[in-house]
Write a protein that holds these residues in place. Structure first.
Motif, PDB file in Angstrom:
ATOM      1  N   ASP A  77       0.832  -1.205   0.000  1.00 58.26           N
ATOM      2  CA  ASP A  77       0.000   0.000   0.000  1.00 58.26           C
ATOM      3  C   ASP A  77       0.869   1.258   0.000  1.00 58.26           C
ATOM      4  OD1 ASP A  77      -2.351  -1.442   0.012  1.00 58.26           O
ATOM      5  OD2 ASP A  77      -2.779  -1.104   2.139  1.00 58.26           O
ATOM      6  N   PHE A  78       1.913   1.250   0.815  1.00 55.29           N
ATOM      7  CA  PHE A  78       2.821   2.390   0.883  1.00 55.29           C
ATOM      8  C   PHE A  78       3.492   2.636  -0.467  1.00 55.29           C
ATOM      9  CE2 PHE A  78       7.243   3.827   1.552  1.00 55.29           C
ATOM     10  CZ  PHE A  78       6.981   5.104   2.018  1.00 55.29           C
ATOM     11  N   ASP A  79       3.943   1.557  -1.111  1.00 58.04           N
ATOM     12  CA  ASP A  79       4.586   1.685  -2.424  1.00 58.04           C
ATOM     13  C   ASP A  79       3.617   2.247  -3.457  1.00 58.04           C
ATOM     14  OD1 ASP A  79       6.920   0.675  -1.356  1.00 58.04           O
ATOM     15  OD2 ASP A  79       6.627  -1.350  -2.143  1.00 58.04           O
ATOM     16  N   ALA A  80       2.357   1.777  -3.430  1.00 55.83           N
ATOM     17  CA  ALA A  80       1.356   2.273  -4.375  1.00 55.83           C
ATOM     18  C   ALA A  80       1.095   3.759  -4.138  1.00 55.83           C
ATOM     19  CB  ALA A  80       0.062   1.472  -4.242  1.00 55.83           C
ATOM     20  N   GLU A  81       0.982   4.153  -2.877  1.00 59.30           N
ATOM     21  CA  GLU A  81       0.763   5.564  -2.557  1.00 59.30           C
ATOM     22  C   GLU A  81       1.948   6.418  -3.009  1.00 59.30           C
ATOM     23  OE1 GLU A  81       0.115   8.557   1.227  1.00 59.30           O
ATOM     24  OE2 GLU A  81      -0.174   6.411   1.535  1.00 59.30           O
ATOM     25  N   THR A  82       3.159   5.914  -2.809  1.00 57.45           N
ATOM     26  CA  THR A  82       4.354   6.639  -3.230  1.00 57.45           C
ATOM     27  C   THR A  82       4.364   6.829  -4.736  1.00 57.45           C
ATOM     28  OG1 THR A  82       5.596   5.786  -1.346  1.00 57.45           O
ATOM     29  CG2 THR A  82       6.887   6.614  -3.203  1.00 57.45           C
ATOM     30  N   ARG A  83       4.051   5.755  -5.485  1.00 53.59           N
ATOM     31  CA  ARG A  83       4.001   5.865  -6.944  1.00 53.59           C
ATOM     32  C   ARG A  83       2.929   6.863  -7.375  1.00 53.59           C
ATOM     33  NH1 ARG A  83       4.647   0.373  -6.473  1.00 53.59           N
ATOM     34  NH2 ARG A  83       2.453  -0.030  -6.893  1.00 53.59           N
ATOM     35  N   PHE A  84       1.763   6.815  -6.711  1.00 53.42           N
ATOM     36  CA  PHE A  84       0.682   7.732  -7.038  1.00 53.42           C
ATOM     37  C   PHE A  84       1.119   9.182  -6.807  1.00 53.42           C
ATOM     38  CE2 PHE A  84      -2.926  10.340  -5.786  1.00 53.42           C
ATOM     39  CZ  PHE A  84      -3.770  10.162  -6.869  1.00 53.42           C
ATOM     40  N   ARG A  85       1.764   9.438  -5.666  1.00 50.98           N
ATOM     41  CA  ARG A  85       2.202  10.806  -5.361  1.00 50.98           C
ATOM     42  C   ARG A  85       3.238  11.305  -6.376  1.00 50.98           C
ATOM     43  NH1 ARG A  85       0.557  12.823  -0.485  1.00 50.98           N
ATOM     44  NH2 ARG A  85      -0.385  11.324   0.943  1.00 50.98           N
TER      45      ARG A  85
ATOM     46  N   ARG B  17       3.496  10.319  -9.525  1.00 49.32           N
ATOM     47  CA  ARG B  17       2.782  10.582 -10.774  1.00 49.32           C
ATOM     48  C   ARG B  17       1.960  11.858 -10.670  1.00 49.32           C
ATOM     49  NH1 ARG B  17       0.740   4.826 -13.272  1.00 49.32           N
ATOM     50  NH2 ARG B  17       2.831   4.003 -13.584  1.00 49.32           N
TER      51      ARG B  17
END
Length: 71
Positions: A41-49, A51
């Motif tokens: 979840d943290f990795d997905a949020e980091t990628r989203f931020r 982008r």
């Protein structure tokens, strides 16, 4: 591999033990699974931020693409 000491209230420890037993795994395996999901979840949020930062100033183009995708 690293080892950590985790201090938990007795009630939480017992509940984790029960959950692990119900899933047929050790508390260690359960905590490893839980941390893996949390880190994903943290990795997905980091990628989203990241982008989102690259897309700053492109709001209208992004909304147009969403409208197009929705038909």
């Amino acid at each position: 591999m690293s080892a950590i000491t985790l201090r938990l209230p007795d009630d939480n420890h017992q509940r984790l033990k029960t959950l692990a037993e119900m899933r047929g795994m050790s508390i260690n395996q359960l905590l490893n699974e839980m941390t893996t999901l949390l880190l994903a979840d943290f990795d997905a949020e980091t990628r989203f931020r990241l982008r989102a930062a690259r897309g700053r100033g492109k709001t209208e183009r992004g909304l147009a693409l969403l409208r197009k995708a929705m038909g």
